[in-house]
Design a protein around this motif. Structure first.
Motif, PDB file in Angstrom:
ATOM      1  N   HIS A 123      26.759  23.682  67.052  1.00  0.00           N
ATOM      2  CA  HIS A 123      26.765  24.297  68.378  1.00  0.00           C
ATOM      3  C   HIS A 123      26.755  25.813  68.288  1.00  0.00           C
ATOM      4  CE1 HIS A 123      27.752  20.360  70.012  1.00  0.00           C
ATOM      5  NE2 HIS A 123      28.729  20.274  69.132  1.00  0.00           N
ATOM      6  N   ALA A 124      25.953  26.455  69.124  1.00  0.00           N
ATOM      7  CA  ALA A 124      26.070  27.895  69.346  1.00  0.00           C
ATOM      8  C   ALA A 124      27.288  28.134  70.243  1.00  0.00           C
ATOM      9  CB  ALA A 124      24.810  28.446  69.991  1.00  0.00           C
ATOM     10  N   VAL A 125      27.888  29.311  70.132  1.00  0.00           N
ATOM     11  CA  VAL A 125      29.133  29.592  70.850  1.00  0.00           C
ATOM     12  C   VAL A 125      29.063  30.961  71.509  1.00  0.00           C
ATOM     13  CG1 VAL A 125      31.629  29.958  70.625  1.00  0.00           C
ATOM     14  CG2 VAL A 125      30.513  28.146  69.300  1.00  0.00           C
ATOM     15  N   VAL A 126      29.459  31.005  72.773  1.00  0.00           N
ATOM     16  CA  VAL A 126      29.657  32.253  73.512  1.00  0.00           C
ATOM     17  C   VAL A 126      31.079  32.234  74.052  1.00  0.00           C
ATOM     18  CG1 VAL A 126      28.960  33.630  75.509  1.00  0.00           C
ATOM     19  CG2 VAL A 126      27.226  32.483  74.129  1.00  0.00           C
ATOM     20  N   ALA A 127      31.806  33.330  73.869  1.00  0.00           N
ATOM     21  CA  ALA A 127      33.212  33.383  74.294  1.00  0.00           C
ATOM     22  C   ALA A 127      33.474  34.641  75.107  1.00  0.00           C
ATOM     23  CB  ALA A 127      34.130  33.348  73.078  1.00  0.00           C
ATOM     24  N   GLY A 128      34.433  34.543  76.007  1.00  0.00           N
ATOM     25  CA  GLY A 128      34.754  35.673  76.872  1.00  0.00           C
ATOM     26  C   GLY A 128      35.652  36.697  76.221  1.00  0.00           C
ATOM     27  N   LEU A 129      35.303  37.959  76.399  1.00  0.00           N
ATOM     28  CA  LEU A 129      36.149  39.114  76.104  1.00  0.00           C
ATOM     29  C   LEU A 129      36.361  39.867  77.410  1.00  0.00           C
ATOM     30  CD1 LEU A 129      34.477  40.490  72.829  1.00  0.00           C
ATOM     31  CD2 LEU A 129      36.719  39.395  72.994  1.00  0.00           C
ATOM     32  N   PRO A 130      37.359  40.735  77.479  1.00  0.00           N
ATOM     33  CA  PRO A 130      37.569  41.491  78.728  1.00  0.00           C
ATOM     34  C   PRO A 130      36.377  42.349  79.140  1.00  0.00           C
ATOM     35  CG  PRO A 130      39.505  41.647  77.325  1.00  0.00           C
ATOM     36  CD  PRO A 130      38.431  40.980  76.508  1.00  0.00           C
ATOM     37  N   TRP A 131      35.494  42.695  78.194  1.00  0.00           N
ATOM     38  CA  TRP A 131      34.390  43.612  78.476  1.00  0.00           C
ATOM     39  C   TRP A 131      33.046  42.894  78.648  1.00  0.00           C
ATOM     40  CZ3 TRP A 131      37.803  43.613  74.482  1.00  0.00           C
ATOM     41  CH2 TRP A 131      38.850  44.555  74.554  1.00  0.00           C
ATOM     42  N   GLY A 132      33.030  41.598  78.434  1.00  0.00           N
ATOM     43  CA  GLY A 132      31.793  40.827  78.491  1.00  0.00           C
ATOM     44  C   GLY A 132      31.848  39.680  77.509  1.00  0.00           C
ATOM     45  N   ALA A 133      30.764  38.942  77.402  1.00  0.00           N
ATOM     46  CA  ALA A 133      30.746  37.750  76.549  1.00  0.00           C
ATOM     47  C   ALA A 133      30.223  38.069  75.156  1.00  0.00           C
ATOM     48  CB  ALA A 133      29.888  36.667  77.190  1.00  0.00           C
ATOM     49  N   LEU A 134      30.808  37.403  74.177  1.00  0.00           N
ATOM     50  CA  LEU A 134      30.474  37.597  72.776  1.00  0.00           C
ATOM     51  C   LEU A 134      29.767  36.357  72.252  1.00  0.00           C
ATOM     52  CD1 LEU A 134      30.950  39.283  70.089  1.00  0.00           C
ATOM     53  CD2 LEU A 134      32.986  37.853  69.772  1.00  0.00           C
ATOM     54  N   GLY A 135      28.576  36.542  71.663  1.00  0.00           N
ATOM     55  CA  GLY A 135      27.853  35.458  71.019  1.00  0.00           C
ATOM     56  C   GLY A 135      28.106  35.474  69.525  1.00  0.00           C
ATOM     57  N   PHE A 136      28.332  34.308  68.959  1.00  0.00           N
ATOM     58  CA  PHE A 136      28.739  34.191  67.564  1.00  0.00           C
ATOM     59  C   PHE A 136      27.556  33.859  66.644  1.00  0.00           C
ATOM     60  CE2 PHE A 136      32.597  33.819  69.821  1.00  0.00           C
ATOM     61  CZ  PHE A 136      33.655  34.048  68.960  1.00  0.00           C
ATOM     62  N   SER A 137      27.611  34.385  65.443  1.00  0.00           N
ATOM     63  CA  SER A 137      26.733  33.978  64.352  1.00  0.00           C
ATOM     64  C   SER A 137      27.396  34.409  63.063  1.00  0.00           C
ATOM     65  CB  SER A 137      25.339  34.594  64.488  1.00  0.00           C
ATOM     66  OG  SER A 137      25.380  35.995  64.274  1.00  0.00           O
ATOM     67  N   ILE A 138      26.844  33.959  61.936  1.00  0.00           N
ATOM     68  CA  ILE A 138      27.368  34.342  60.628  1.00  0.00           C
ATOM     69  C   ILE A 138      26.198  34.526  59.662  1.00  0.00           C
ATOM     70  CG2 ILE A 138      28.790  33.651  58.649  1.00  0.00           C
ATOM     71  CD1 ILE A 138      30.475  31.941  60.561  1.00  0.00           C
ATOM     72  N   CYS A 139      26.069  35.689  59.099  1.00  0.00           N
ATOM     73  CA  CYS A 139      25.212  36.016  57.957  1.00  0.00           C
ATOM     74  C   CYS A 139      23.792  35.459  58.070  1.00  0.00           C
ATOM     75  CB  CYS A 139      25.890  35.568  56.674  1.00  0.00           C
ATOM     76  SG  CYS A 139      25.225  36.370  55.175  1.00  0.00           S
ATOM     77  N   TYR A 140      23.481  34.371  57.355  1.00  0.00           N
ATOM     78  CA  TYR A 140      22.112  33.847  57.278  1.00  0.00           C
ATOM     79  C   TYR A 140      21.561  33.483  58.651  1.00  0.00           C
ATOM     80  CZ  TYR A 140      18.221  31.109  55.279  1.00  0.00           C
ATOM     81  OH  TYR A 140      16.984  30.599  54.937  1.00  0.00           O
ATOM     82  N   ASP A 141      22.431  33.209  59.613  1.00  0.00           N
ATOM     83  CA  ASP A 141      21.978  32.980  60.996  1.00  0.00           C
ATOM     84  C   ASP A 141      21.101  34.123  61.486  1.00  0.00           C
ATOM     85  OD1 ASP A 141      23.382  30.546  61.416  1.00  0.00           O
ATOM     86  OD2 ASP A 141      25.179  31.590  62.103  1.00  0.00           O
ATOM     87  N   LEU A 142      21.319  35.316  60.942  1.00  0.00           N
ATOM     88  CA  LEU A 142      20.602  36.509  61.380  1.00  0.00           C
ATOM     89  C   LEU A 142      19.091  36.346  61.315  1.00  0.00           C
ATOM     90  CD1 LEU A 142      20.636  39.537  62.217  1.00  0.00           C
ATOM     91  CD2 LEU A 142      20.938  40.104  59.785  1.00  0.00           C
ATOM     92  N   ARG A 143      18.611  35.478  60.440  1.00  0.00           N
ATOM     93  CA  ARG A 143      17.165  35.309  60.248  1.00  0.00           C
ATOM     94  C   ARG A 143      16.534  34.328  61.238  1.00  0.00           C
ATOM     95  NH1 ARG A 143      15.306  37.842  55.792  1.00  0.00           N
ATOM     96  NH2 ARG A 143      16.826  38.508  54.237  1.00  0.00           N
ATOM     97  N   PHE A 144      17.284  33.886  62.228  1.00  0.00           N
ATOM     98  CA  PHE A 144      16.784  32.890  63.176  1.00  0.00           C
ATOM     99  C   PHE A 144      16.896  33.449  64.596  1.00  0.00           C
ATOM    100  CE2 PHE A 144      18.138  30.950  59.309  1.00  0.00           C
ATOM    101  CZ  PHE A 144      17.118  30.058  59.019  1.00  0.00           C
ATOM    102  N   PRO A 145      15.878  34.190  65.040  1.00  0.00           N
ATOM    103  CA  PRO A 145      15.975  34.938  66.298  1.00  0.00           C
ATOM    104  C   PRO A 145      16.189  34.069  67.521  1.00  0.00           C
ATOM    105  CG  PRO A 145      13.729  35.015  65.414  1.00  0.00           C
ATOM    106  CD  PRO A 145      14.598  34.464  64.342  1.00  0.00           C
ATOM    107  N   TYR A 146      15.746  32.809  67.488  1.00  0.00           N
ATOM    108  CA  TYR A 146      15.920  31.961  68.662  1.00  0.00           C
ATOM    109  C   TYR A 146      17.397  31.756  68.986  1.00  0.00           C
ATOM    110  CZ  TYR A 146      16.281  28.533  64.847  1.00  0.00           C
ATOM    111  OH  TYR A 146      16.619  27.880  63.688  1.00  0.00           O
ATOM    112  N   LEU A 147      18.274  31.805  67.969  1.00  0.00           N
ATOM    113  CA  LEU A 147      19.704  31.663  68.213  1.00  0.00           C
ATOM    114  C   LEU A 147      20.209  32.793  69.104  1.00  0.00           C
ATOM    115  CD1 LEU A 147      22.571  30.551  67.741  1.00  0.00           C
ATOM    116  CD2 LEU A 147      22.605  31.826  65.578  1.00  0.00           C
ATOM    117  N   TYR A 148      19.783  34.013  68.822  1.00  0.00           N
ATOM    118  CA  TYR A 148      20.274  35.180  69.556  1.00  0.00           C
ATOM    119  C   TYR A 148      19.678  35.233  70.963  1.00  0.00           C
ATOM    120  CZ  TYR A 148      22.027  36.200  64.996  1.00  0.00           C
ATOM    121  OH  TYR A 148      22.694  36.094  63.809  1.00  0.00           O
ATOM    122  N   ARG A 149      18.445  34.794  71.095  1.00  0.00           N
ATOM    123  CA  ARG A 149      17.846  34.713  72.424  1.00  0.00           C
ATOM    124  C   ARG A 149      18.626  33.724  73.281  1.00  0.00           C
ATOM    125  NH1 ARG A 149      14.248  38.561  74.290  1.00  0.00           N
ATOM    126  NH2 ARG A 149      12.870  37.698  75.867  1.00  0.00           N
TER     127      ARG A 149
END
Length: 289
Positions: free
Chosen positions: A146-172
């Motif tokens: 699962h992809a994960v987005v979590a709330g912070l007081p300033w906005g939402a944070l999307g999670f990834s780790i290292c090798y995930d960086l090479r998969f742009p569809y995750l960040y979109r």
């Protein structure tokens, strides 16, 4: 998706480490740098991938790993976040998921000492590098589902780790799910980091129109692996706001939250995504994207 009304502007701190095989020492090193980050005014502090253990040997790895429910490192970080009254993002730790499988797991801890989000690394780094290095994360780790987005007081944070960086569809996908910030804690190898680290992070920030926070491992580790370092904070416009070197350190950046809306209004690409078919010339549609 804010967790609460922010009481002060967002100052981000990234903790750069050179973690080794001694879990207790890694916890001490991380804790000292987290304290430095908090004393520097940071409200959100991120540590790198595999904060508490950098190990390739399977036997040593499993011997040192603990399940989340009895994880002494996590317990100490929970107490530290509560003591310092910060949002503490442990970029990842090795967590025992079963007798023969591990998870590479991120934890977001609130200033109240609550774990508010978890993320297991989705993409496994299985590769034979030209310099002879071989990595088989899938041999030990169970990939996240699962992809994960979590709330912070300033906005939402999307999670990834290292090798995930090479998969742009995750960040979109994270951006479309409401993320304003993207976390990319990492332990990039020196070889691939020199070639791609900064370029990929800037690209993900520009594509997703989010701030990117990427705490990194850096230096020569006990088991012989060398990581690139250069922890980075990048704006939604692709500007590098802060960059580390190759040694353990803390870097800071003050985040202009208004930049997110400004960039997205100037280049409204997130609103222009479309579904389409991919076809081979002279053939029937092959796939839908």
């Amino acid at each position: 998706m804010s967790a609460e009304t922010p009481s002060k502007p967002l100052r981000v701190a990234l903790v750069q480490m050179c973690s080794g095989r001694d879990v207790a020492r890694n916890i001490r090193d991380a804790s000292a740098l987290i304290r430095e980050a908090a004393s520097g005014g940071a409200s959100y502090v991120q540590t790198p991938e595999v904060t508490t253990l950098m190990e390739l040997d399977r036997e040593r790895l499993f011997a040192a790993a603990q399940p989340e429910s009895a994880n002494t490192a996590l317990q100490q970080f929970v107490g530290l976040a509560k003591e310092l009254k910060i949002w503490l993002h442990i970029g990842s730790m090795v967590v025992k998921a079963s007798d023969d499988r591990l998870a590479n797991r991120s934890f977001l801890i609130s200033p109240q000492g609550e774990v508010t989000a978890r993320y297991d690394k989705i993409h496994m780094f299985d590769v034979d590098l030209p310099n002879g290095e071989v990595y088989r994360e899938s041999a030990n780790y169970e990939p996240g589902a699962h992809a994960v987005v979590a709330g912070l007081p300033w906005g939402a944070l999307g999670f990834s780790i290292c090798y995930d960086l090479r998969f742009p569809y995750l960040y979109r996908a994270l951006a479309h799910a409401g993320a304003s910030f993207l976390a990319v804690p990492a332990a990039f190898t020196k070889l691939t980091g020199e070639a791609h680290w900064v370029t990929l992070l800037r690209a993900r920030a520009i594509e997703a129109q989010c701030f990117v926070f990427a705490a990194a491992q850096g230096g020569l580790h006990e088991h012989g692996r060398e990581t690139f370092g250069h922890s980075l904070v990048v704006s939604p416009w692709g500007q590098v706001l802060a960059e580390g070197g190759v040694h353990p350190s803390v870097i800071f950046a003050d985040i202009d939250l208004g930049m997110i809306g400004d960039v997205r209004s100037r280049v409204p690409s997130l609103r222009h995504d479309r579904k389409f078919d991919v076809v081979r010339a002279g053939a029937t549609p092959a796939a839908e994207v």
